[in-house]
Design an enzyme around this catalytic site. Structure first.
Site, PDB file in Angstrom:
ATOM      1  N   THR A  60       0.763  -1.291  -0.026  1.00 42.16           N
ATOM      2  CA  THR A  60      -0.096  -0.091   0.183  1.00 42.16           C
ATOM      3  C   THR A  60       0.925   1.332  -0.088  1.00 42.16           C
ATOM      4  O   THR A  60       0.631   2.261   0.960  1.00 42.16           O
ATOM      5  CB  THR A  60      -0.888  -0.091   1.201  1.00 42.16           C
ATOM      6  OG1 THR A  60      -0.098  -0.132   2.485  1.00 42.16           O
ATOM      7  CG2 THR A  60      -1.896  -1.147   1.433  1.00 42.16           C
ATOM      8  N   LEU A  97      -0.711   4.966   0.814  1.00 41.93           N
ATOM      9  CA  LEU A  97      -2.047   4.787   1.503  1.00 41.93           C
ATOM     10  C   LEU A  97      -1.880   4.083   2.687  1.00 41.93           C
ATOM     11  O   LEU A  97      -1.343   3.168   2.701  1.00 41.93           O
ATOM     12  CB  LEU A  97      -2.857   3.892   0.170  1.00 41.93           C
ATOM     13  CG  LEU A  97      -3.165   4.512  -0.721  1.00 41.93           C
ATOM     14  CD1 LEU A  97      -3.953   3.795  -1.967  1.00 41.93           C
ATOM     15  CD2 LEU A  97      -4.220   5.813  -0.753  1.00 41.93           C
ATOM     16  N   HIS A 113       9.881   2.021  18.083  1.00 44.88           N
ATOM     17  CA  HIS A 113       9.206   0.893  17.764  1.00 44.88           C
ATOM     18  C   HIS A 113       8.915  -0.262  18.853  1.00 44.88           C
ATOM     19  O   HIS A 113       9.763  -0.046  19.980  1.00 44.88           O
ATOM     20  CB  HIS A 113       9.491  -0.012  16.502  1.00 44.88           C
ATOM     21  CG  HIS A 113      10.920  -0.402  16.787  1.00 44.88           C
ATOM     22  ND1 HIS A 113      11.060  -1.942  16.919  1.00 44.88           N
ATOM     23  CD2 HIS A 113      12.191  -0.087  16.541  1.00 44.88           C
ATOM     24  CE1 HIS A 113      12.406  -2.245  16.821  1.00 44.88           C
ATOM     25  NE2 HIS A 113      12.853  -1.173  16.583  1.00 44.88           N
ATOM     26  N   GLU A 159       8.002  -2.295  12.809  1.00 38.32           N
ATOM     27  CA  GLU A 159       9.411  -1.535  12.355  1.00 38.32           C
ATOM     28  C   GLU A 159      10.379  -2.452  11.830  1.00 38.32           C
ATOM     29  O   GLU A 159      10.930  -2.354  10.800  1.00 38.32           O
ATOM     30  CB  GLU A 159       9.920  -0.748  13.472  1.00 38.32           C
ATOM     31  CG  GLU A 159      11.138   0.305  13.123  1.00 38.32           C
ATOM     32  CD  GLU A 159      12.690  -0.442  13.317  1.00 38.32           C
ATOM     33  OE1 GLU A 159      13.304   0.495  12.758  1.00 38.32           O
ATOM     34  OE2 GLU A 159      12.830  -1.626  13.450  1.00 38.32           O
ATOM     35  N   GLU A 189       2.601   3.977   7.944  1.00 33.73           N
ATOM     36  CA  GLU A 189       1.463   3.838   7.735  1.00 33.73           C
ATOM     37  C   GLU A 189       0.728   4.934   8.427  1.00 33.73           C
ATOM     38  O   GLU A 189      -0.181   5.595   7.988  1.00 33.73           O
ATOM     39  CB  GLU A 189       0.820   2.472   8.116  1.00 33.73           C
ATOM     40  CG  GLU A 189       1.405   1.348   7.296  1.00 33.73           C
ATOM     41  CD  GLU A 189       1.248   1.660   5.625  1.00 33.73           C
ATOM     42  OE1 GLU A 189       0.213   1.894   5.357  1.00 33.73           O
ATOM     43  OE2 GLU A 189       2.089   1.484   5.229  1.00 33.73           O
ATOM     44  N   GLU A 211       1.080   8.115   6.710  1.00 31.24           N
ATOM     45  CA  GLU A 211       0.329   8.012   5.361  1.00 31.24           C
ATOM     46  C   GLU A 211      -1.173   8.211   5.910  1.00 31.24           C
ATOM     47  O   GLU A 211      -2.022   9.011   5.289  1.00 31.24           O
ATOM     48  CB  GLU A 211       0.135   6.701   4.899  1.00 31.24           C
ATOM     49  CG  GLU A 211       1.604   6.581   4.022  1.00 31.24           C
ATOM     50  CD  GLU A 211       1.694   5.122   3.490  1.00 31.24           C
ATOM     51  OE1 GLU A 211       2.310   4.955   2.454  1.00 31.24           O
ATOM     52  OE2 GLU A 211       1.089   4.204   4.049  1.00 31.24           O
TER      53      GLU A 211
END
Lengths: 743, 743
Positions: free
Chosen positions: A262, A265, A372, A420, A429, A432
């Site tokens: 993705t 997105l 992370h 991570e 993400e 995004e």
């Protein structure tokens, strides 16, 4: 917990600092007594002896750290999910929690080895009989390396396959390495190559190999590169911090970052996904990592010519190139290596945990702090040293918050990123999903991934505007140990540079894509930094701490070898905490935009070396020189305006306007058209530089390309295009810094 | 000048409104008496009779307008440069100027006909003898259409060439038109086609034609399309507003906008430039516009079959398709048409003029107001009707400013753009040069290009958030004429729609790329609008005012036919001025973000019609429905928060935070990855829609593509990708509108 808790009890922020940022001069802050600073509160210093400190730590402070690292917590595993709940509970704690906390979940493509069909690396003779097999898992040396939750060593995202062929030694698997093998006449077609970690990225080894017809790749960590040469069991963990012979570095072999299916997105369940066959960035051929114990068996039996001197390593034998085994070795000459990789791609739900402290004055300005949560195995160092600092900072600030005695000027967002290790997936993400909101409002991103690599010195990477705030923090905090030095004064002894503006200062490194700061700086243009304690480079040449990404990265390893007494943890917590507070609470943002000028000057100076060849292609550096000068002038004037405003009482909107200029400067360096081939990279100053000239990356790369292609007009046109992109960005940056009503 | 000057003298803003925006409730503003409004000051209304008004106008008000249109001012011509100086002087005038003004210059690629070799269109017989030649210039009917500075009719950016072939009539030159000709068996290969203006863009006629092997294109304006059928000399200008037989519409045939050689980069002299051979967007074959007088000779002599009924026009004969001439006509059957185009591409320096009024409270928030300065010939209508309004607004506000009685809350930037006629070049280069600064700080862009097309009604195009501020302004101002209606009440009689929220309201159109607002909305995501006075559509079906882009667009044309007395000019000046003042001076920005909900609902409703076929391809509309609902909820809540804050005295930073949400909403709809093939277009709601379903453009276009390619998986994947892009944008928009400290 006790000691830090005591700090909160004993030194709460006095109530008159509740909105300390509002109307206050941050320049004066540095002169305050140390005891008044909130950063004092993070893990109070101790003057105990190392051994005593270690014991105290484990009794008083380390229960959380032990909890974080007690079980493997591979991304999306049940234990990873349990830690999500742990973080959520802490951040929702009525006594020490944040204003609010939540999780966000993404459906992302991960890669795991098959449980039914373990990956294998075997030496087989001409009839196919197995003569030797590499270990399937690391040796259980301390009782911590076994168990069903220890994922066997593998190369995440390597495709499945069972290639077999003669073995070739290919050094680090760089393009140059394969060219050299080809020049030496070593047959690469249909071979298996053995490579050392280092030099190029993990996945690049397979990408480079495949171009030469190689069908499978092995990777190992050479004792010369990680153990300062030590390779014997009694020289390595648990007898020292060195990597044991069976230790294997796991890792992601995905070329980009973010969820592979993705790009651009957020990986919501409903989002458009590439078909994994159409996704790019995966290694083209099977690849498998092994320990140096097994690599030794393979490499020390290789035939062919002797490898070049700088290809030799610490396995106690001459490294030959192959192909195939030598005649007088362990294996028949015609034996081959069979690599069986059975990795599977799987869509999994990965969570981020987000917690917020609402800003009192400017709730719509966010200072982000994250690291992370997922590890490869126990991940005591990576990332639990960072997660422990995250939890400590959030606990101390949360406690003040719940007591009602403090609230920062700006909002603070804490984040625990998922997945991570597979390629900065959770953080990417997040950027995004919240692209617009972050672009509008994020002041800075502080990343503390591994907080302690070793206990010698602070090490900071970041963009130039964060230098000043880190220096201010580091000057105010005592370094661990008995030196009596500040963290700053200790730091400058290990890493320094001569600044044309400041003289000798600690050197702040640049940000690549090694941790979750990457999407923040490269995709979003948010001023970012990564803070850790690290090695004395005069004492070790290890690529990284030796048990990195292995099953030996455990609690005892940290407690015994990396940070006995956890004083370096404390040092990082106090430094990062101080930076966080300064960014969230200062009236004027402590981002010194003028510090970009030194970077631009150095890039410009490097570009000057290209002046003659550029002019031969009618490319002038004049506009670049002008643009750098404009930037410098605008930045200097802005700093003067700030200094003047700091002398009086400032109109809140005037302050906000200045702060917007400071915050948004980094954004002005983004150009989404600059690097169409590079996923997410749009920062024209910090995109990956592959060219040899240490100037603006787009210019450097295009120049190298043009040089190597001779006089191809299109290549020189790209040089001019990249130069124009930089000029436009610098002109835009200067425009953002100039007085706002200037035309 | 006198009347407007009088307005300033008679009704200056009282000094207590100096910072009227600060702490004031804009909702209350609408209740004030009209006489108190600054917008009253723009060209005071007059109750004189039409004839008397015209005389007064020419005596009192129109000297500036006459000055602007007295000579042709083609982009970069000496007269265009003289107007640059005129504007600069006005904006630097000590009595009525702005705080500061400057020019910015770009080196841009324009296209001009050759002076030495005029473009020609001839009918030649089989021996090459010329039987008929089209006019090289328009007839000098009123003494204004001659002279060396009248550029002969040409198609800017059409390539040079001298194609010759049999003539074919191709209607409007759309893809469907050529398909129909092919279906009818009309030979297109190596032909010259004659097309009518309209239906598709200018350049598209040549692009479509070339696909069928056509080698040259002619374009003319059919009397049916422009003159409501009138075509005789005594029915047309100077006897009416209709286009005379020799009138030819000039225009740019470039497919994109902005300087053709420097996409995404400001066209500084030093900027990277594409080689013009590598630049894209130019017509692939020669093309030349002609008048309908000449088109009649060609078209009424064509042979072949009769063209379809809807291809027929107003030239007083049956339109045949060709190819070639009919046997019993003026020309021998085997006569051909020779098109000689000698256009040349030239790099020219084009200037923008920028002027600023510094905001008193938020100088870093810009309300932009602009129109272009360049014309094709005299450009009385296009753009001098707009330039006159620009000068009037800046003069009135500048006068108040210089008197020291007024300064708006936010900064106002006035702009006079260069080279718009060649493809919005000045404005586009401006958005490229100041990309970051504008993205950070621009509140809205008001475009007034042609301010008066006709004098029936207001006509506004814009994005939904500007609807409310335009309505507020229009309700407060009297419409010209004796109706006694407000501009709003007059408007709603001509253009209206039924809103689910408000009931019957004037309909605000959407923004394409017809004028300089295009880069602001599509490339930068700045809420934009275009304001004009226009036709009664029940009285004319003219595509546009008939003398558009011809030598007949002169002062007398405006004064006699378009706006006698210049009362519609006044109406536009007062409306646009009121909008400008409201945007620059209201405490809360008068952008109603909630008005986007109606658009989203209508797009969603259209998408619902695709639910079944989408579900057949496993594409769910669920996430889109959710995202629209989230947007609606967030917008409604934000409006409620604003309403609550308006009741009390607001903290300046609280107001700023809300205003940032309102300002930045439009930016959240940009996605630079959405339409990689479309230069500059990145607004996911307003990108060009070619698909037939009136939903989100990316979804509509991808759906049409998938439908037409049958069941190609990649095409349906693109449908899903476009849907995800919209969902992500709407989720991001909702996030921007939600309370700022919400996670």
């Amino acid at each position: 917990m006790g000691a830090a808790g005591e700090a909160v009890q004993g030194e709460p922020w006095s109530s008159d600092t509740k909105r300390s940022g509002d109307g206050e001069d941050p320049a004066k802050e540095t002169e305050r007594e140390e005891g008044n600073r909130a950063d004092e509160m993070f893990w109070k210093p101790s003057d105990q002896s190392t051994e005593r400190r270690r014991v105290i730590c484990c009794e008083q402070r380390c229960s959380r750290f032990r909890e974080l690292s007690k079980e493997p917590h591979l991304a999306t595993s049940p234990r990873d999910e349990a830690l999500v709940q742990l973080l959520l509970q802490r951040w929702q704690d009525p006594e020490s929690g944040l204003d609010s906390a939540r999780t966000t979940e993404y459906e992302v493509l991960l890669s795991f080895p098959s449980e039914e069909q373990p990956n294998r690396v075997d030496v087989v003779n001409s009839t196919g009989a197995i003569l030797f097999s590499c270990r399937h898992s690391e040796e259980n040396l301390t009782g911590e390396q076994g168990g069903p939750n220890v994922v066997p060593p593998y190369a995440a995202y390597a495709p499945p396959g069972t290639p077999q062929g003669p073995l070739v030694y290919a050094n680090q698997g760089s393009e140059e390495d394969f060219k050299e093998l080809q020049n030496k006449g070593v047959k690469l077609q249909d071979s298996i190559v053995l490579t050392r970690y280092g030099g190029v990225g993990r996945g690049a080894k397979a990408v480079n190999a495949a171009k030469y017809g190689v069908i499978g790749v092995l990777v190992y960590t050479d004792p010369k590169d990680i153990n300062d040469g030590k390779s014997l069991p009694n020289e390595t963990f648990p007898h020292s911090w060195c990597l044991p012979p069976s230790g294997v570095e796991r890792g992601s072999y995905f070329e980009y970052f973010g969820d592979p299916l993705t790009p651009y997105l957020p990986a919501m369940p409903s989002s458009f996904r590439l078909n994994s066959d159409n996704a790019s960035g995966f290694p083209p051929i099977p690849i498998q990592p092994i320990g140096f114990e097994d690599a030794q068996v393979l490499l020390c039996n290789l035939g062919g010519n002797l490898a070049p001197a700088d290809w030799q390593g610490g396995l106690g034998c001459d490294y030959n190139l192959g192909p195939g085994f030598r005649s007088n070795g362990t294996f028949p000459e015609d034996s081959q290596v069979n690599v069986s990789v059975h990795n599977r791609l799987e869509l999994r739900n990965s969570s981020n945990v987000l917690g917020i402290i609402r800003g009192a004055v400017e709730p719509d300005r966010y200072v982000l702090y994250g690291n992370h949560r997922d590890s490869w195995v126990h991940g005591a160092v990576d990332p639990s040293t960072g997660t422990a600092v995250l939890l400590e900072l959030s606990r101390v600030l949360g406690t003040l918050l719940k007591k009602g005695t403090w609230r920062p000027r700006r909002s603070i967002v804490f984040a625990s990123w998922g997945a991570e290790e597979f390629g900065l997936i959770g953080s990417t993400e997040f950027t995004e999903e919240f692209f617009s909101k972050l672009q509008e409002r994020a002041v800075a991103y502080i990343n503390v991934d591994i907080s302690v690599f070793a206990n010698a010195t602070l090490r900071v990477q970041g963009t130039p505007p964060i230098q000043s705030v880190v220096f201010s923090a580091a000057k105010q905090i005592s370094a661990p140990g008995s030196s009596g030095l500040s963290i700053y004064d200790n730091w400058i002894r290990y890493y320094n540079r001569s600044s044309s503006v400041y003289g000798l200062v600690p050197s702040v490194g640049t940000l690549g894509a090694g941790s979750d700061y990457a999407p923040f700086i490269h995709f979003l243009g948010i001023s970012s930094m990564d803070i850790a304690y690290t090695y004395d480079r005069s004492k070790t040449s290890a690529r990284i701490y030796p048990t990195y990404h292995t099953a030996f990265d455990t609690f005892d390893y940290v407690n015994k070898f990396l940070d006995p007494g956890f004083t370096s943890h404390q040092a990082v917590a106090r430094t990062a905490g101080s930076v966080l507070l300064r960014l969230s609470d200062s009236l004027f943002l402590p981002l010194n935009v003028s510090d970009y000028s030194e970077t631009l000057r150095s890039f410009l100076q490097a570009a000057e070396n290209l002046r003659v060849p550029l002019e031969q292609h009618n490319i002038s550096l004049g506009p670049l020189v002008t643009a750098v000068e404009k930037f410098e002038g605008a930045a200097t004037s802005l700093n003067q305006r700030i200094a003047t405003l700091q002398k009086g009482t400032s109109d809140p909107l005037q302050v906000r306007m200045i702060n917007d200029q400071l915050m948004l400067l980094e954004r002005t360096f983004l150009n989404s058209q600059a690097f169409p081939e590079e996923r997410y990279y749009s920062h024209v100053l910090w995109a990956p530089r592959t060219g040899s000239v240490a100037t603006f990356p787009g210019l450097s790369n295009a120049y190298s390309q043009a040089e190597s292609t001779g006089h191809e007009p299109a290549a020189w046109a790209e040089v001019q295009r990249q130069l124009s992109i930089v000029v436009a960005a610098l002109e835009g940056a200067a425009a953002t810094l100039r007085p706002v009503a200037d035309l």
